[in-house]
Design an enzyme around this catalytic site. Structure first.
Site, PDB file in Angstrom:
ATOM      1  N   ILE A  20      45.630 -32.473  -2.966  1.00  0.00           N
ATOM      2  CA  ILE A  20      44.918 -31.188  -2.865  1.00  0.00           C
ATOM      3  C   ILE A  20      43.645 -31.417  -2.062  1.00  0.00           C
ATOM      4  O   ILE A  20      42.787 -32.211  -2.461  1.00  0.00           O
ATOM      5  CB  ILE A  20      44.563 -30.621  -4.260  1.00  0.00           C
ATOM      6  CG1 ILE A  20      45.814 -30.461  -5.121  1.00  0.00           C
ATOM      7  CG2 ILE A  20      43.807 -29.302  -4.126  1.00  0.00           C
ATOM      8  CD1 ILE A  20      46.828 -29.472  -4.581  1.00  0.00           C
ATOM      9  N   HIS A  21      43.530 -30.740  -0.927  1.00  0.00           N
ATOM     10  CA  HIS A  21      42.361 -30.996  -0.079  1.00  0.00           C
ATOM     11  C   HIS A  21      41.834 -29.767   0.657  1.00  0.00           C
ATOM     12  O   HIS A  21      40.711 -29.773   1.145  1.00  0.00           O
ATOM     13  CB  HIS A  21      42.695 -32.062   0.964  1.00  0.00           C
ATOM     14  CG  HIS A  21      43.471 -31.528   2.129  1.00  0.00           C
ATOM     15  ND1 HIS A  21      44.824 -31.292   2.066  1.00  0.00           N
ATOM     16  CD2 HIS A  21      43.083 -31.152   3.380  1.00  0.00           C
ATOM     17  CE1 HIS A  21      45.236 -30.820   3.224  1.00  0.00           C
ATOM     18  NE2 HIS A  21      44.208 -30.719   4.044  1.00  0.00           N
ATOM     19  N   ARG A  22      42.622 -28.709   0.785  1.00  0.00           N
ATOM     20  CA  ARG A  22      42.212 -27.595   1.641  1.00  0.00           C
ATOM     21  C   ARG A  22      40.967 -26.900   1.112  1.00  0.00           C
ATOM     22  O   ARG A  22      40.771 -26.768  -0.095  1.00  0.00           O
ATOM     23  CB  ARG A  22      43.348 -26.583   1.801  1.00  0.00           C
ATOM     24  CG  ARG A  22      44.430 -27.033   2.755  1.00  0.00           C
ATOM     25  CD  ARG A  22      45.384 -25.905   3.096  1.00  0.00           C
ATOM     26  NE  ARG A  22      46.416 -26.373   4.002  1.00  0.00           N
ATOM     27  CZ  ARG A  22      46.304 -26.376   5.331  1.00  0.00           C
ATOM     28  NH1 ARG A  22      45.218 -25.890   5.900  1.00  0.00           N
ATOM     29  NH2 ARG A  22      47.285 -26.818   6.086  1.00  0.00           N
TER      30      ARG A  22
END
Length: 360
Positions: free
Chosen positions: A208-210
């Site tokens: 998860i990075h956005r």
């Protein structure tokens, strides 16, 4: 001999460029100068990819990071322009949809240098995404647009590209070549599965990075709630992006799976090979999951890779923890048919030939 400049700045771009750069070196018909903008600067998200994938050391490292979108793009534009004035290339190659992509395309276009966009035509139809803005603007000023899918090709046709004077080509997805080439090397060089004691334990791989997921506290908490609900049944392993790490620490968000540092490409390939399924908001990892025949749960409201949805290889769940758990349950009971071939073959070589013809 003609010269091209490749603009790189983020993990997905390193992976795509590794294939094309190797072909350029092998063919010896033109030379390549690599510019690293520094957008991804963490060693585990930058240096390790150049080392593992044997990408030539960048001639220029601009070290531009840690600032907002406007400042980052502006500084990159200024510094890339200086490089292009020195190098005087015949064309500039940009990849994907980052600030580095847009800055490289703008700098080249303003100097009258031809622009090649690898992974052109993708659309999420969500203008709130910085990546969507970057890709639309980059496409519009590119001269050779290399599209990974028929959907991408149709997007450009619908936007009027038949009348813009650019060349639009269906090339396939170069990440397929990368996974195929580096998969065996990862077997030899990565020991991550053994070191984490995951050899005989089924696990879920999550990333998860956005910005849309990490900078909104409610959204991030909801996604992690969904991951924690799965952890009660199956271990969730999550390489922790620096932005996600900051938010989790700042707001003391608990995670019941296994958090690890960001990993290199070989380690990621091994995690993909050995996991049961993937949960991600990464565009690249959606396809890497497919190439490794693993179902993918997409923690976003849309995806550019609609072929994955149509083929049953992925499900969109947004940030809803119930939908995340339901999608996990669905894939425990249903296996997609991976006989369906998506994204082309010998993509890197096809791209190289298109670029070579464009240079002629």
């Amino acid at each position: 001999m003609k010269k091209v400049v490749s603009i790189l700045g983020a993990r997905p771009q390193f992976i795509k460029a590794a294939v094309l750069s190797r072909i350029i070196r092998d063919q010896k018909q033109f030379t390549e100068v690599i510019v690293h903008t520094g957008q991804h600067f963490d060693k585990n998200m930058s240096d390790v990819f150049f080392q593992e994938m044997e990408i030539p050391k960048p001639k220029y490292n601009l070290n531009i990071n840690g600032v907002g979108h406007g400042a980052m793009t502006g500084r990159m534009l200024e510094e890339i322009e200086k490089v292009l004035l020195l190098e005087k290339p015949a064309l500039v190659i940009v990849y994907g949809d980052t600030n580095s992509t847009l800055a490289g395309a703008l700098a080249a276009k303003k100097l009258g240098i031809k622009v090649v966009h690898v992974e052109a035509g993708l659309r999420s139809f969500n203008m709130a995404m910085p990546e969507e803005v970057n890709r639309i603007l980059t496409d519009r000023i590119s001269d050779l647009l290399l599209c990974p899918t028929n959907t991408a090709l149709s997007n450009l046709k619908n936007e009027g590209f038949d009348h813009f004077g650019s060349k639009v080509v269906l090339s396939g997805d170069i990440m397929k070549d990368s996974v195929a080439y580096y998969s065996k090397l990862s077997d030899e060089k990565s020991g991550i599965v053994r070191s984490l004691n995951l050899e005989h334990n089924g696990f879920v791989l999550a990333t998860i990075h956005r910005q849309e997921n990490t900078e909104d506290l409610k959204t991030l908490k909801a996604i992690l709630e969904g991951l924690n609900s799965i952890s009660a049944d199956t271990l969730v392993v999550m390489p922790l992006h620096p932005r996600t790490k900051v938010m989790m620490k700042k707001f003391n968000i608990e995670f019941e799976g296994l958090l690890i540092e960001p990993v290199g490409y070989f380690d990621m390939l091994q995690l993909l090979k050995h996991c049961k399924l993937v949960i991600t908001d990464s565009g690249g990892l959606q396809k890497e999951a497919y190439f490794n025949q693993k179902p993918c749960i997409i923690a976003r409201k849309q995806t550019e890779w609609v072929e994955l949805l149509e083929g049953g290889f992925a499900l969109i769940v947004g940030s809803d923890p119930v939908k995340i758990k339901d999608a996990y349950t669905y894939y425990q009971e249903n296996t997609p048919d991976y006989k369906l071939e998506l994204y082309g073959n010998e993509v890197g070589l096809n791209m190289y030939r298109e670029i070579l013809n464009f240079l002629a």
